[in-house]
Write a protein that holds these residues in place. Structure first.
Motif, PDB file in Angstrom:
ATOM      1  N   VAL A 153       3.083  -0.183  -3.753  1.00 21.01           N
ATOM      2  CA  VAL A 153       3.901  -0.547  -2.597  1.00 21.01           C
ATOM      3  C   VAL A 153       4.418  -1.952  -2.842  1.00 21.01           C
ATOM      4  O   VAL A 153       3.636  -2.866  -3.137  1.00 21.01           O
ATOM      5  N   LEU A 154       5.739  -2.136  -2.730  1.00 18.05           N
ATOM      6  CA  LEU A 154       6.362  -3.434  -2.923  1.00 18.05           C
ATOM      7  C   LEU A 154       6.817  -3.984  -1.587  1.00 18.05           C
ATOM      8  O   LEU A 154       7.448  -3.279  -0.798  1.00 18.05           O
ATOM      9  N   VAL A 155       6.481  -5.253  -1.347  1.00 13.53           N
ATOM     10  CA  VAL A 155       6.874  -5.957  -0.131  1.00 13.53           C
ATOM     11  C   VAL A 155       7.664  -7.187  -0.567  1.00 13.53           C
ATOM     12  O   VAL A 155       7.140  -8.033  -1.299  1.00 13.53           O
ATOM     13  N   ALA A 174       8.069  -1.605   1.477  1.00 13.35           N
ATOM     14  CA  ALA A 174       7.628  -1.787   2.865  1.00 13.35           C
ATOM     15  C   ALA A 174       8.037  -3.173   3.338  1.00 13.35           C
ATOM     16  O   ALA A 174       8.251  -4.089   2.540  1.00 13.35           O
ATOM     17  N   LYS A 175       8.145  -3.326   4.645  1.00 22.09           N
ATOM     18  CA  LYS A 175       8.491  -4.624   5.237  1.00 22.09           C
ATOM     19  C   LYS A 175       7.256  -5.489   5.488  1.00 22.09           C
ATOM     20  O   LYS A 175       7.354  -6.704   5.572  1.00 22.09           O
ATOM     21  N   VAL A 176       6.086  -4.835   5.613  1.00 17.63           N
ATOM     22  CA  VAL A 176       4.832  -5.562   5.850  1.00 17.63           C
ATOM     23  C   VAL A 176       3.775  -5.087   4.860  1.00 17.63           C
ATOM     24  O   VAL A 176       3.862  -3.975   4.329  1.00 17.63           O
ATOM     25  N   ASP A 177       2.769  -5.913   4.642  1.00 21.43           N
ATOM     26  CA  ASP A 177       1.692  -5.569   3.726  1.00 21.43           C
ATOM     27  C   ASP A 177       0.959  -4.323   4.209  1.00 21.43           C
ATOM     28  O   ASP A 177       0.672  -4.196   5.401  1.00 21.43           O
ATOM     29  N   PRO A 178       0.631  -3.417   3.292  1.00 21.83           N
ATOM     30  CA  PRO A 178      -0.168  -2.253   3.681  1.00 21.83           C
ATOM     31  C   PRO A 178      -1.569  -2.706   4.085  1.00 21.83           C
ATOM     32  O   PRO A 178      -2.083  -3.706   3.582  1.00 21.83           O
ATOM     33  N   LYS A 179      -2.179  -1.969   4.992  1.00 19.51           N
ATOM     34  CA  LYS A 179      -3.517  -2.311   5.501  1.00 19.51           C
ATOM     35  C   LYS A 179      -4.527  -1.267   5.031  1.00 19.51           C
ATOM     36  O   LYS A 179      -4.257  -0.073   5.087  1.00 19.51           O
ATOM     37  N   PRO A 180      -5.699  -1.720   4.598  1.00 14.58           N
ATOM     38  CA  PRO A 180      -6.729  -0.751   4.225  1.00 14.58           C
ATOM     39  C   PRO A 180      -7.275  -0.029   5.456  1.00 14.58           C
ATOM     40  O   PRO A 180      -7.214  -0.559   6.571  1.00 14.58           O
ATOM     41  N   THR A 181      -7.764   1.168   5.235  1.00 15.88           N
ATOM     42  CA  THR A 181      -8.416   1.942   6.296  1.00 15.88           C
ATOM     43  C   THR A 181      -9.748   2.431   5.746  1.00 15.88           C
ATOM     44  O   THR A 181     -10.103   2.133   4.598  1.00 15.88           O
ATOM     45  N   SER A 182     -10.433   3.225   6.536  1.00 12.55           N
ATOM     46  CA  SER A 182     -11.717   3.759   6.079  1.00 12.55           C
ATOM     47  C   SER A 182     -11.540   4.690   4.882  1.00 12.55           C
ATOM     48  O   SER A 182     -12.474   4.896   4.110  1.00 12.55           O
ATOM     49  N   VAL A 229       3.161  -6.883  -5.043  1.00 13.17           N
ATOM     50  CA  VAL A 229       2.902  -5.513  -5.470  1.00 13.17           C
ATOM     51  C   VAL A 229       1.469  -5.153  -5.091  1.00 13.17           C
ATOM     52  O   VAL A 229       0.524  -5.845  -5.486  1.00 13.17           O
ATOM     53  N   PHE A 230       1.342  -4.065  -4.335  1.00 11.30           N
ATOM     54  CA  PHE A 230       0.034  -3.581  -3.904  1.00 11.30           C
ATOM     55  C   PHE A 230      -0.245  -2.232  -4.544  1.00 11.30           C
ATOM     56  O   PHE A 230       0.664  -1.406  -4.702  1.00 11.30           O
TER      57      PHE A 230
END
Length: 127
Positions: A100-102, A61-69, A88-89
């Motif tokens: 997911v790697l950014v 991914a180009k941006v950090d993944p975001k948490p959701t509910s 690494v996320f």
């Protein structure tokens, strides 16, 4: 009773011209939760066989993944692989657990490491 040690997120990453198995080992029992991520260099043939067997490709991914509910996101560490650097996320919800790697630069990596982010261990010689 559930087994205390399991494999979490796992995938094949092609970084430049090299392949890596990215794998999370989860050790969870009462009072203990250990879940490091490792990188293991593979040959192209090993990567192809693992992909054919159902191992997924790593998500970049180009941006950090975001948490959701419904989705939990955890920064696992900084990965140095084949001359490139990544955050690494671990991204997990009820149906999937993926890495997911950014991509980041050296200054960003150094700042993260200074602030306590782990360096992801990479086994650089294929088995």
């Amino acid at each position: 009773m559930a087994q205390p040690i399991n494999i979490g997120a796992n995938s094949i990453a092609k970084i430049g011209d090299r392949f890596f198995l990215i794998v999370e080992v989860e050790a969870i029992t009462t009072g203990v939760e250990i879940d490091p991520v490792f990188g293991v260099r593979t040959t192209a043939q090993q990567a192809a066989a693992l992909l054919r067997a159902g191992v997924k490709r790593t998500t970049f991914a180009k941006v950090d993944p975001k948490p959701t509910s419904t989705t939990k996101v955890e920064l696992k560490g900084v990965l140095f692989a084949n001359g490139r650097i990544f955050k690494v996320f671990d991204v997990e919800n009820a149906t999937s657990d993926i890495s997911v790697l950014v991509r980041i630069n050296l200054a960003q990596a150094q700042r993260l490491i200074r602030n306590g982010t782990r360096i992801i261990k990479v086994y650089r010689k294929p088995f």
